[in-house]
Design a protein around this motif. Sequence first.
Motif, short mmCIF file in Angstrom:
data_model
loop_
_atom_site.label_atom_id
_atom_site.label_comp_id
_atom_site.label_asym_id
_atom_site.label_seq_id
_atom_site.Cartn_x
_atom_site.Cartn_y
_atom_site.Cartn_z
N CYS A 65 0.83 -1.21 0.00
CA CYS A 65 0.00 0.00 0.00
C CYS A 65 0.86 1.25 0.00
N PHE A 66 1.86 1.31 0.88
CA PHE A 66 2.73 2.48 0.91
C PHE A 66 3.48 2.64 -0.41
N SER A 67 3.85 1.52 -1.02
CA SER A 67 4.51 1.58 -2.31
C SER A 67 3.58 2.15 -3.38
N LEU A 68 2.32 1.72 -3.37
CA LEU A 68 1.33 2.24 -4.30
C LEU A 68 1.17 3.75 -4.14
N PHE A 69 1.20 4.20 -2.88
CA PHE A 69 1.05 5.63 -2.60
C PHE A 69 2.36 6.41 -2.80
N LYS A 70 3.44 5.69 -3.20
CA LYS A 70 4.78 6.29 -3.37
C LYS A 70 5.25 6.95 -2.08
N ASP A 71 5.04 6.23 -0.98
CA ASP A 71 5.37 6.79 0.33
C ASP A 71 6.03 5.73 1.23
N LEU A 72 6.75 4.80 0.63
CA LEU A 72 7.41 3.74 1.39
C LEU A 72 8.82 4.19 1.77
#
Length: 545
Positions: free
Chosen positions: A379-386
């Motif tokens: 999910c964080f990767s999808l949001f570009k926030d990992l």
Amino acid sequence: QQQPTSGGFIQMPHFPQTQQQQQQPDLSVRITAATTPSDVLTIAAERGMGLFTEHLSLCLYRLGQLKKSGAAVDAQQQQLQDMLGLCRSRASSMGPKQLSEVAWSLAQLQLVPDVSFLDNLASQALYKLPAFTAEQLSSLLWSMANLGYVPGTPLLEAAAAALGRNVGLLSSKCASQAMWAFARMEYRPPATLLDAILQLLPDKLSSFPGDDLSQLLWAYAQFGHTPPAPTLTAILTHAETAAATLQPDNIPTLLGALQNLGCQPSAGLLSAAADAVVAGMATAGTQALVDLLQVYARLRFHPGVNLLHSAAQHISNNMTAAAAGGGSRMAAATITALLQSYAALAYAPPKALLMLLRQQLQPQVSDVDPSQLTSSLWCFSLFKDLTPELWNAAMGVLSQPQVTAAIQPAALAQLYQAYLLLSKSPDGSAGLHSIPPQLVLTAWQAFRATQEAAVQAPLPELTQDVAQCLASVGVAYALNMISEDGLLALSLALPDRRVAIEVFDASAFCINQQQPLGETVMRIQLLQACGWQVSQVAVVAYQPA
């Protein structure tokens, strides 16, 4: 002990009240008219130990009313504890009205007494059950359930029997309170009672408040007792109208119950529910919002940006306030559920909320279900926030052999997708992330299996139609291929031009609008990260909101 008779709801038999008759007649009026908790406590203090049982229960009841309306009541203050002790010693002299008032007050004040006191209340209720009105009995059951107390089976069976004999007298509130209480206590009343309530329900729906309907349907879902199709249809119609009157915290209960009963909420109901939550956002609880977003995500129904954004802001504000007040962090299971819901609907929450979720999830990575943790990274990767901090903390847990073995294949595939985006990141941040080789290999194997299954599956008709169009104009294409780097399955591609033609049918979008789902967006991100130019062909038949 004498058992209750088989009679129905009757007037309370006369209990000796010689002292109460001597009490000045305006005391009940004074208690009922009290506007603050201190006013009530002052009245009680005037009488002290001489406060008669009728007025003692009324004082507690009024405190519960004031607490429900928003007044601050310190449940641990000594005077209130003394009043509770007085109730404990007088339980045997209480009639049905006093028993139900005391129980309701305890629930509203969130004042959980010792089990022996509740056992005594239950024993008195069983003995005096024939004298209870429907309102008193349903209130007593509801209060006990709210206190987390489950009385003995004899009281539950006797209560269900009394309700069944007088089902025609049950108001919507009585029916919903009693059934909700039975469900919370994990007691399933006789099917005859459940069917009798359902039989009367269609005629009473017009006067059935939305919140009562929500409680009732939740109970029936817990019982696994599905209403007949005509009744469900009538319920859906009424629910759409009543949605605007629902408390925000009861809306996910209603929608979830309908789902669990095998009933698909209509687009009109889902839209009305979203509008109602936005309008009442100030009173919505964090967990209720998380539950609501899960419902929309499961249904693939986009509730509108207004709800998604205002819910994110409200949750962020609640988390900030809790942290400032020294409150506990959000549970890891709640964090993962929230992330997954937003990701499923392909809506990136504000950066402020994502930061709070990361900060509160990171210390709990060892407590999270491994599959849920990997899904959160996705999910964080999808949001570009990992961030490297969260990734590295998670890798320290997930790379342990016994933990890796517990991760579900689908979650492992998601983990590899997150890793793939990291490794292809153009900003050079991949070097800051720890990459456990064995874990990545295991994740790659799970991901590879999904890609091989994709190229072996029959081509959808839509993809075949697009391929025929390409052939008609002389464009060379490839079907069901694996990219040359062995990473991605491509159902239709122009390899020489490095163009991936993604043909999306309705399953790639929300059911009520042409909004791509999170998996659809991730697919496009992966293709682009691997150097493919993506051409999208979307054929969507969607139902209007």
